[in-house]
Design a protein around this motif. Sequence first.
Motif, PDB file in Angstrom:
ATOM      1  N   ALA A  16      46.939  42.368  54.717  1.00 42.11           N
ATOM      2  CA  ALA A  16      47.908  41.338  54.020  1.00 42.11           C
ATOM      3  C   ALA A  16      47.024  40.265  53.762  1.00 42.11           C
ATOM      4  O   ALA A  16      46.108  39.861  54.460  1.00 42.11           O
ATOM      5  CB  ALA A  16      49.101  41.046  54.974  1.00 42.11           C
ATOM      6  N   ALA A  17      47.065  39.806  52.362  1.00 43.20           N
ATOM      7  CA  ALA A  17      46.282  38.661  51.913  1.00 43.20           C
ATOM      8  C   ALA A  17      47.165  37.787  50.994  1.00 43.20           C
ATOM      9  O   ALA A  17      47.966  38.339  50.277  1.00 43.20           O
ATOM     10  CB  ALA A  17      45.241  39.414  50.871  1.00 43.20           C
ATOM     11  N   ARG A  18      47.051  36.516  51.318  1.00 45.42           N
ATOM     12  CA  ARG A  18      47.486  35.446  50.401  1.00 45.42           C
ATOM     13  C   ARG A  18      46.930  35.164  49.192  1.00 45.42           C
ATOM     14  O   ARG A  18      45.607  34.826  49.300  1.00 45.42           O
ATOM     15  CB  ARG A  18      47.935  34.331  51.387  1.00 45.42           C
ATOM     16  CG  ARG A  18      48.555  33.170  50.547  1.00 45.42           C
ATOM     17  CD  ARG A  18      48.760  31.804  51.744  1.00 45.42           C
ATOM     18  NE  ARG A  18      49.424  30.835  50.786  1.00 45.42           N
ATOM     19  CZ  ARG A  18      49.679  29.513  51.443  1.00 45.42           C
ATOM     20  NH1 ARG A  18      49.154  29.555  52.543  1.00 45.42           N
ATOM     21  NH2 ARG A  18      50.282  28.874  50.872  1.00 45.42           N
ATOM     22  N   VAL A  19      47.653  35.522  48.090  1.00 43.14           N
ATOM     23  CA  VAL A  19      46.930  35.336  46.884  1.00 43.14           C
ATOM     24  C   VAL A  19      47.927  34.714  45.677  1.00 43.14           C
ATOM     25  O   VAL A  19      48.890  34.664  45.820  1.00 43.14           O
ATOM     26  CB  VAL A  19      46.761  36.919  46.139  1.00 43.14           C
ATOM     27  CG1 VAL A  19      46.089  36.730  44.806  1.00 43.14           C
ATOM     28  CG2 VAL A  19      45.820  37.680  47.111  1.00 43.14           C
ATOM     29  N   LEU A  20      47.125  33.808  44.989  1.00 45.09           N
ATOM     30  CA  LEU A  20      47.891  33.075  43.696  1.00 45.09           C
ATOM     31  C   LEU A  20      47.938  34.231  42.488  1.00 45.09           C
ATOM     32  O   LEU A  20      46.670  34.438  42.038  1.00 45.09           O
ATOM     33  CB  LEU A  20      47.063  31.764  43.398  1.00 45.09           C
ATOM     34  CG  LEU A  20      47.539  31.356  42.206  1.00 45.09           C
ATOM     35  CD1 LEU A  20      49.069  30.669  42.625  1.00 45.09           C
ATOM     36  CD2 LEU A  20      46.635  29.952  41.956  1.00 45.09           C
ATOM     37  N   LEU A  21      48.939  34.739  42.265  1.00 41.00           N
ATOM     38  CA  LEU A  21      49.166  35.826  41.224  1.00 41.00           C
ATOM     39  C   LEU A  21      49.162  34.922  39.950  1.00 41.00           C
ATOM     40  O   LEU A  21      49.677  33.746  39.814  1.00 41.00           O
ATOM     41  CB  LEU A  21      50.526  36.205  41.321  1.00 41.00           C
ATOM     42  CG  LEU A  21      50.410  37.029  42.826  1.00 41.00           C
ATOM     43  CD1 LEU A  21      51.794  37.864  42.603  1.00 41.00           C
ATOM     44  CD2 LEU A  21      49.424  38.211  42.683  1.00 41.00           C
ATOM     45  N   ARG A  22      48.419  35.342  38.856  1.00 41.03           N
ATOM     46  CA  ARG A  22      48.281  34.527  37.427  1.00 41.03           C
ATOM     47  C   ARG A  22      48.631  36.002  36.505  1.00 41.03           C
ATOM     48  O   ARG A  22      48.380  36.754  36.724  1.00 41.03           O
ATOM     49  CB  ARG A  22      47.063  34.187  37.381  1.00 41.03           C
ATOM     50  CG  ARG A  22      46.623  32.887  38.381  1.00 41.03           C
ATOM     51  CD  ARG A  22      45.229  32.623  37.984  1.00 41.03           C
ATOM     52  NE  ARG A  22      44.478  31.444  39.026  1.00 41.03           N
ATOM     53  CZ  ARG A  22      44.929  30.254  38.714  1.00 41.03           C
ATOM     54  NH1 ARG A  22      45.450  29.817  37.764  1.00 41.03           N
ATOM     55  NH2 ARG A  22      44.453  29.437  39.717  1.00 41.03           N
ATOM     56  N   ASP A  23      49.205  35.163  35.286  1.00 43.02           N
ATOM     57  CA  ASP A  23      49.459  36.059  34.171  1.00 43.02           C
ATOM     58  C   ASP A  23      48.250  36.294  33.478  1.00 43.02           C
ATOM     59  O   ASP A  23      47.037  35.784  33.753  1.00 43.02           O
ATOM     60  CB  ASP A  23      50.536  35.575  33.290  1.00 43.02           C
ATOM     61  CG  ASP A  23      50.437  34.169  32.695  1.00 43.02           C
ATOM     62  OD1 ASP A  23      49.170  33.850  32.770  1.00 43.02           O
ATOM     63  OD2 ASP A  23      51.341  33.430  32.487  1.00 43.02           O
ATOM     64  N   ALA A  24      48.311  36.976  32.132  1.00 44.44           N
ATOM     65  CA  ALA A  24      47.404  37.220  31.427  1.00 44.44           C
ATOM     66  C   ALA A  24      46.608  35.780  30.771  1.00 44.44           C
ATOM     67  O   ALA A  24      45.195  35.717  30.526  1.00 44.44           O
ATOM     68  CB  ALA A  24      47.624  38.069  30.107  1.00 44.44           C
ATOM     69  N   SER A  25      47.308  34.929  30.732  1.00 48.65           N
ATOM     70  CA  SER A  25      46.823  33.618  30.122  1.00 48.65           C
ATOM     71  C   SER A  25      46.041  32.690  31.057  1.00 48.65           C
ATOM     72  O   SER A  25      46.091  31.444  31.026  1.00 48.65           O
ATOM     73  CB  SER A  25      47.696  32.948  29.396  1.00 48.65           C
ATOM     74  OG  SER A  25      48.778  32.486  30.292  1.00 48.65           O
ATOM     75  N   ARG A  26      46.280  33.437  32.378  1.00 52.81           N
ATOM     76  CA  ARG A  26      45.593  32.614  33.837  1.00 52.81           C
ATOM     77  C   ARG A  26      46.689  31.533  34.172  1.00 52.81           C
ATOM     78  O   ARG A  26      46.363  30.656  35.073  1.00 52.81           O
ATOM     79  CB  ARG A  26      44.253  32.146  33.662  1.00 52.81           C
ATOM     80  CG  ARG A  26      43.239  33.074  33.130  1.00 52.81           C
ATOM     81  CD  ARG A  26      43.228  34.499  33.981  1.00 52.81           C
ATOM     82  NE  ARG A  26      43.162  34.421  35.253  1.00 52.81           N
ATOM     83  CZ  ARG A  26      43.458  35.301  36.108  1.00 52.81           C
ATOM     84  NH1 ARG A  26      44.188  36.435  35.703  1.00 52.81           N
ATOM     85  NH2 ARG A  26      43.319  35.358  37.241  1.00 52.81           N
ATOM     86  N   GLN A  27      47.677  31.682  33.974  1.00 50.87           N
ATOM     87  CA  GLN A  27      48.586  30.660  34.360  1.00 50.87           C
ATOM     88  C   GLN A  27      49.339  31.097  35.667  1.00 50.87           C
ATOM     89  O   GLN A  27      49.372  32.307  35.551  1.00 50.87           O
ATOM     90  CB  GLN A  27      49.993  30.435  33.239  1.00 50.87           C
ATOM     91  CG  GLN A  27      49.553  29.717  32.032  1.00 50.87           C
ATOM     92  CD  GLN A  27      48.989  28.347  32.413  1.00 50.87           C
ATOM     93  OE1 GLN A  27      49.774  27.533  32.883  1.00 50.87           O
ATOM     94  NE2 GLN A  27      47.986  28.065  31.658  1.00 50.87           N
TER      95      GLN A  27
END
Length: 416
Positions: A16-27
């Motif tokens: 398990a890893a804690r990750v900041l998910l971003r969309d295609a525009s890196r938002q």
Amino acid sequence: MALRSLAGKLPTPRMAARVLLRDASRQPIDEAVVLWFPGPASATGEDVAELHVHGGRAVLAALFAALADLENVRAAEPGEFTRRAFENGKLDLTEAEGLDDLIHADTDRQRRQALRQLKGVLGDKAGDWRMQIIEASALIEAGIDFSDEGDVPAELIAPAVAKIKALLGEIQQALAAEGRSERLREGLVVAIAGPPNVGKSTLMNQLARREVAIVSPHAGTTRDIIEVQLDLDGYPVTVIDTAGIRETGDPVEQEGVRRARARAADADLVLWLVDAQGEENRHDGAAPVWMVRNKIDLDTNGVDALTPRRPGQGGSGFAISASRGDGMAQLISALVAFARDYFGSGESGLIGRARQRKLLQETAASLQRSMMVMEKGEELAAEELRTAAHSLGRLIGRVDVEDILDTIFREFCVGK
């Protein structure tokens, strides 16, 4: 790859890893916990990623929008993950059916039965039976090949016949469970029927412990069939409140009466409700009928509410007050006992579906024919054994099941 696009990198497999998910525009979309399972060491045998995000609607909408923008990404069809697991050999067809039953289990007993199927209780047994048939078939075909060697055919065929007889006995024993496992999966149907305005809807509400039916002093209030799912001591029971059965000129009520008669005829048990002083006009049908005298709180003859009168025990039924609850504990206790007898040891049975029973019946029939035709020729017996092995192969989904896969997996919920 979808996970790399959203998370920026692939985490360590199965960690398990804690990750900041971003969309295609890196938002940024959300802080999520991500799990990565490279195939074939995954539930489906393919590369699988799990995104554990916060459940707000805005978060989910943003995540789904980001996934939809990726090339070759689409929403899964109902049952698609389980179907891929089946096609990649991660589970057999009986286990897939067990998973579907587990998802839709309403009671603890249904859950336990489905979990047994998911663990492969039938699939493992069917696989073992199929191997035994193949071994018996190999002995018979070897006897055919060595038919010029004098005693060799008899020495090979005798153990094959013994194996077939023992196997047939095991399969017949599994079939002799009278379909109780299938019954547990489908549930018991209890219809509340009787004349108008005798308290059928009140009794339904008492059994459901909530208001599911409209209660009115006016006759003919219930025009259609009302159903409620109950869990009685772990047994799945569907209780049906039907329209009051009487002669009427109202076309809508006439249709309700027609449906009531038809539904009661298909029930496993009918509770025929009358007033405490009403006539015992019993329901005509194949299902067992329990006479239930309601409104004993209004009865001037002093019927004892705490002493239910069961059919066949010196009385004509049960005495209750659905509005006050008098006699309800005894009626519910009797319903639980009826369900226990009806289902028997269903949860410990091997067979959970009609499809499984049909294929086992075909297998048993082929084994019986193989022994009957043995004297006419080993070739005929060997062909019947091949048919038996084919039926078991269809049972666990190893051969010729493309025609039924869509039917089975479309019953699954989306995401499984």
